[in-house]
Design an enzyme around this catalytic site. Sequence first.
Site, PDB file in Angstrom:
ATOM      1  CG  HIS A   1     -25.258  15.158 -33.117  1.00  9.55           C
ATOM      2  ND1 HIS A   1     -25.039  16.282 -33.423  1.00  9.55           N
ATOM      3  CD2 HIS A   1     -25.504  15.056 -31.779  1.00  9.55           C
ATOM      4  CE1 HIS A   1     -25.092  17.202 -32.411  1.00  9.55           C
ATOM      5  NE2 HIS A   1     -25.481  16.083 -31.318  1.00  9.55           N
ATOM      6  CG  HIS A  24     -23.067  13.686 -27.988  1.00 12.03           C
ATOM      7  ND1 HIS A  24     -24.444  13.207 -27.759  1.00 12.03           N
ATOM      8  CD2 HIS A  24     -23.137  14.852 -28.473  1.00 12.03           C
ATOM      9  CE1 HIS A  24     -24.905  14.390 -27.941  1.00 12.03           C
ATOM     10  NE2 HIS A  24     -24.359  15.327 -28.374  1.00 12.03           N
ATOM     11  CD  GLU A  77     -28.910  15.632 -30.841  1.00 12.60           C
ATOM     12  OE1 GLU A  77     -28.443  14.817 -29.886  1.00 12.60           O
ATOM     13  OE2 GLU A  77     -28.684  16.698 -31.048  1.00 12.60           O
TER      14      GLU A  77
HETATM   15  C1  BGC Z   1     -26.233  18.477 -27.222  1.00 11.97           C
HETATM   16  C2  BGC Z   1     -25.692  19.813 -27.113  1.00 11.97           C
HETATM   17  C3  BGC Z   1     -24.160  19.813 -27.598  1.00 11.97           C
HETATM   18  C4  BGC Z   1     -24.169  19.492 -28.804  1.00 11.97           C
HETATM   19  C5  BGC Z   1     -22.864  19.329 -29.444  1.00 11.97           C
HETATM   20  C6  BGC Z   1     -26.228  18.101 -28.758  1.00 11.97           C
HETATM   21  O1  BGC Z   1     -26.779  16.883 -28.942  1.00 11.97           O
HETATM   22  O2  BGC Z   1     -27.827  18.920 -27.055  1.00 11.97           O
HETATM   23  O3  BGC Z   1     -25.835  20.533 -25.931  1.00 11.97           O
HETATM   24  O4  BGC Z   1     -23.740  21.212 -27.237  1.00 11.97           O
HETATM   25  O5  BGC Z   1     -24.629  18.199 -29.155  1.00 11.97           O
HETATM   26  O6  BGC Z   1     -21.940  18.570 -28.645  1.00 11.97           O
END
Ligand code: BGC
Length: 351
Positions: free
Chosen positions: A179, A105, A316
């Site tokens: 998210h 991310h 997402e």
């Molecule tokens: C991911 C997870 C992660 C979460 C928070 C999600 O988009 O797929 O693996 O733990 O985000 O970071």
Amino acid sequence: MIEKKIFGTLPDNREVYQYTLTNKSGCTVTIINFGAIVTSLLMPDRNGVLENLVLNYDSLHGYVNDQCYFGAIAGRYGNRIAKGRFQLEGNQYQLSINDGTNHLHGGKTGFSKKLWEGKILNTDSEPSLALTLISPDQEEGYPGTVTLTVTYTLTEKNELRIDYKGTTDRTTILNPTHHSYFNLSGSCANTILDHELSIDSDFITMVDHELISTGESYHVHHTPLDFRTPKAVGRQINERDPQMLMGKGYDHNWILKNFDGHVRNVAQVYEPRSGRHMAVLTDQPGLQFYSGNFLGGTVRGKDGFTYQNRSGLCLEAQCPPDSPNKPEFPSVVLKENETYHQTTIYHFSIK
Ligand code: BGC
């Protein structure tokens, strides 16, 4: 209508604003310019009762310290890049590592932890807010200065529409995503296990024990990952399928059908008690469905409430994970004479 007020002050004294967008039918979305975060989303149940459908925190402090990306725009690259490494035009890049040995991310201080510039575009019955971020060359290891504008619109049809537009001054990669953790019941005391989900997809991208794509696709037929017809999220979540064990539940990327650059309906969620329904529409090739497997017990949200595993679910829209290292996946490369576009819509109704 849009109301703007101060939400809080960052440790370096910069002020963060909260914008409340209200549409014709009185539904609202609140957004802050820190992380371009959706902090609440009020939609009616079958009796017309407005309740908040996203996980959130009481104050800015919660968002500054958040590790779960509540309501944020994740980027430059939403999802994981193996070892934070990739090659582009013959150069090797090393991104920051913030998830085991991998990049997740956007890194340590990704787009979700930045102060964006807000601009109110429209205050009528379909209020619209544009948030712009300039991400400098080499930030978190990425090449090129990227300018990204994310426009949130609350439509008369009770859609939260998110339009992305990005440019760069040098070849880079860009794959932002939204998210929010949704809980359509309106109360985060409930889990999302009874939410009925369908996803228009036959395959997921297979992952290893670090949730990194192996590059192979995995047919969902006869597995708990089959959401081709609506199914309660909790029905098969504890089955011992090898891919489910990797994610400790659902944390996978579904390869969406009919990817041709146009927005199409790709997923549906229905919460039987409230009657609330959410459709996800996007022009993206992939959809990460994360069932909130790592929220458990430590995350204190609004009113001091401690979230539990599966208090919320994320859907997402994005290009499949680790795509910079997987030439078989759609490209996330953005060149200086190109413009990145994404449109993703969350459409709320009653069934
Ligand atoms: C991911 C997870 C992660 C979460 C928070 C999600 O988009 O797929 O693996 O733990 O985000 O970071």
